[in-house]
Design an enzyme around this catalytic site. Structure first.
Site, PDB file in Angstrom:
ATOM      1  N   HIS A 156       0.483  -1.447  -0.249  1.00 20.21           N
ATOM      2  CA  HIS A 156       0.049   0.100   0.095  1.00 20.21           C
ATOM      3  C   HIS A 156       0.844   1.109   0.371  1.00 20.21           C
ATOM      4  O   HIS A 156      -0.106   2.220  -0.441  1.00 20.21           O
ATOM      5  CB  HIS A 156      -1.171   0.468   1.116  1.00 20.21           C
ATOM      6  CG  HIS A 156      -0.372   0.336   2.801  1.00 20.21           C
ATOM      7  ND1 HIS A 156       0.090  -0.554   3.038  1.00 20.21           N
ATOM      8  CD2 HIS A 156      -0.036   1.160   3.019  1.00 20.21           C
ATOM      9  CE1 HIS A 156      -0.106  -0.269   4.372  1.00 20.21           C
ATOM     10  NE2 HIS A 156       0.413   1.157   4.455  1.00 20.21           N
TER      11      HIS A 156
ATOM     12  N   ASP B  37      -0.002  -7.588   1.258  1.00 16.98           N
ATOM     13  CA  ASP B  37       0.794  -6.531   1.573  1.00 16.98           C
ATOM     14  C   ASP B  37       2.356  -5.801   1.878  1.00 16.98           C
ATOM     15  O   ASP B  37       2.519  -5.147   2.618  1.00 16.98           O
ATOM     16  CB  ASP B  37      -0.698  -5.727   2.844  1.00 16.98           C
ATOM     17  CG  ASP B  37      -0.655  -4.126   2.558  1.00 16.98           C
ATOM     18  OD1 ASP B  37      -0.059  -3.820   1.885  1.00 16.98           O
ATOM     19  OD2 ASP B  37      -0.334  -3.536   4.066  1.00 16.98           O
TER      20      ASP B  37
ATOM     21  N   SER C  56       4.875   2.566   7.506  1.00 19.13           N
ATOM     22  CA  SER C  56       4.446   1.391   6.816  1.00 19.13           C
ATOM     23  C   SER C  56       5.435   0.671   6.042  1.00 19.13           C
ATOM     24  O   SER C  56       6.587   1.602   4.750  1.00 19.13           O
ATOM     25  CB  SER C  56       3.296   1.362   6.125  1.00 19.13           C
ATOM     26  OG  SER C  56       1.857   1.241   6.648  1.00 19.13           O
TER      27      SER C  56
END
Length: 404
Positions: free
Chosen positions: A145, A178, A258
């Site tokens: 992402h 992810d 992230s």
């Protein structure tokens, strides 16, 4: 509510042997003299070549030909291979620090040089996330992402611990797990992070999170392992199939973290920071509340290896739709539809079956079932404990696969 700590910005994401040299000249041997020559000259006084030399020459030629053919075939096989896997790119597994280490500062000193900031841009949009150096071949791991919006036609850059910016490309990515693998110019000389094990983690032991929260590169936060094997989904409404069997931590994780590494006290990466929990409302737009999640390093290794070998990642499937509504929570996972011709149908699984365990591990809802299935690999045969009409039975399913 579980959400991705989105990047700080507008978005996250036998061939025949060949003779060697010229033909051999005619051999020297006994040369007859004319009949009128003196008798003592009728036999050559030049010595003949020993008889064993010719078989030896032939054997040597054969050996050289076979060796050359084998080397050529090996080279061709290497050139035709789709890519080198994770074990051939220069990864690191030895713990940088001794088992008795208790210093977060020591962990930071080891890992900060291997941690990077990831910049992604596409059109007028831009964002930032984190990552870490995977190997000595210039590969970097981050979240899908973080780079997804820039993966097709956008620009991806990596900023190392010295502030140098490196252009990068997306080697491959997995929406399901992810994860993404990048290839960055000039990163080959950087020290790769040591890859550890999340399986060996104990609840309560210290961990350290690295990354660039809110764009603040080279940031370190510390905490403990709060839980293991926590089934969560990291997808938004437009990306609802990113399910992970997460390591939960209270180390502060915020937007921009992230893709950064979660590291044990010996300096080994045990997970990839990927999501945070929120309480909804105003806090849905805020950051850390002490509940963060990381993708286990075991899954990172599997997915990265697949991407490096083939350019894509695969995940296991049974070929059935699962009810993920919250009202079914704790009862088990309801199979809402079994696809025709699927592994689930071949095994005898039926619509409305209630799956209560997978390979002996209890599942409480649809998300737990999906996460549990994805801890296995395509081709594995797995036992499902199923309740149907008041009876409990075991169904063995050989998992299929899809790209994603």
């Amino acid at each position: 509510m579980i959400q991705e700590p989105t990047p700080s910005g507008d978005f996250e994401q036998a061939r025949p042997a060949v003779p060697y040299g010229p033909a051999l000249p005619p051999a020297y041997g006994q040369v007859p003299h004319p009949p009128h020559a003196p008798s003592h000259l009728r036999e050559s006084t030049r010595p003949g070549v020993p008889g064993w030399i010719w078989p030896a020459v032939a054997l040597l030629s054969l050996v050289l030909g076979l060796v050359g053919g084998a080397l050529g075939a090996g080279l061709q096989e290497r050139l035709d291979a789709p890519g080198l896997g994770l074990g051939s790119t220069g990864t690191r597994s030895a713990p940088p620090l001794e088992a008795g280490n208790s210093s977060v500062a020591a962990v930071a000193g080891e890992l900060l040089p291997s941690t990077v900031q990831v910049l992604a841009s596409s059109g007028d949009n831009s964002g930032t996330g984190s990552g870490f150096v995977l190997d000595t071949s210039g590969h970097v791991v981050t979240n899908n992402h973080v780079v997804a919006a820039a993966a097709d036609g956008g620009r991806v850059q990596v900023v190392d611990h010295r502030g140098r910016v490196h252009e990068a490309e997306v080697v491959g990515r997995s929406q399901v797990y992810d994860l993404a693998v990048l290839r960055a110019d000039g990163v080959e000389g950087m020290e790769p992070a040591s890859l550890g094990s999340s399986v060996d983690l104990l609840v309560g032991e210290p961990v350290v999170a690295f990354g660039a929260p809110l764009g603040l590169s080279q940031t370190v936060t510390s905490g403990i392992v709060s839980a293991k094997d926590r089934p969560v989904t990291t997808g938004s409404e437009s990306d609802a199939n990113s399910f992970i069997n997460a390591v939960q931590t209270d180390a502060a994780i915020n937007p921009g973290n992230s893709g950064g590494p979660l590291v044990d006290i010996q300096g080994r990466v045990v997970g990839v920071n990927t999501a945070i929990a929120t309480t909804g409302g105003f806090l849905a737009e805020s950051g850390n509340i002490g509940v963060g999640f990381a993708i286990p390093i075991e899954q990172v290794k599997v997915t990265a290896d697949q991407i490096l070998r083939t350019g894509e990642a695969r995940y296991p499937v049974i070929g059935a739709r699962v009810d993920t509504r919250s009202e079914n929570e704790l009862a088990g996972a309801v199979i809402s539809e079994v696809m025709s011709g699927s592994p689930a149908q071949s095994s005898g699984l039926r619509d409305n079956d209630l799956v209560v365990a997978v390979d002996g591990t209890r599942v409480t809802d649809g998300i737990a079932l999906i996460v549990r299935i994805r801890t296995f690999q395509p081709g594995d045969t797995v036992e499902f404990t199923v309740r149907r009409g008041g009876d409990e039975r075991t169904v063995s399913i050989t998992l299929g696969s899809e790209v994603g």
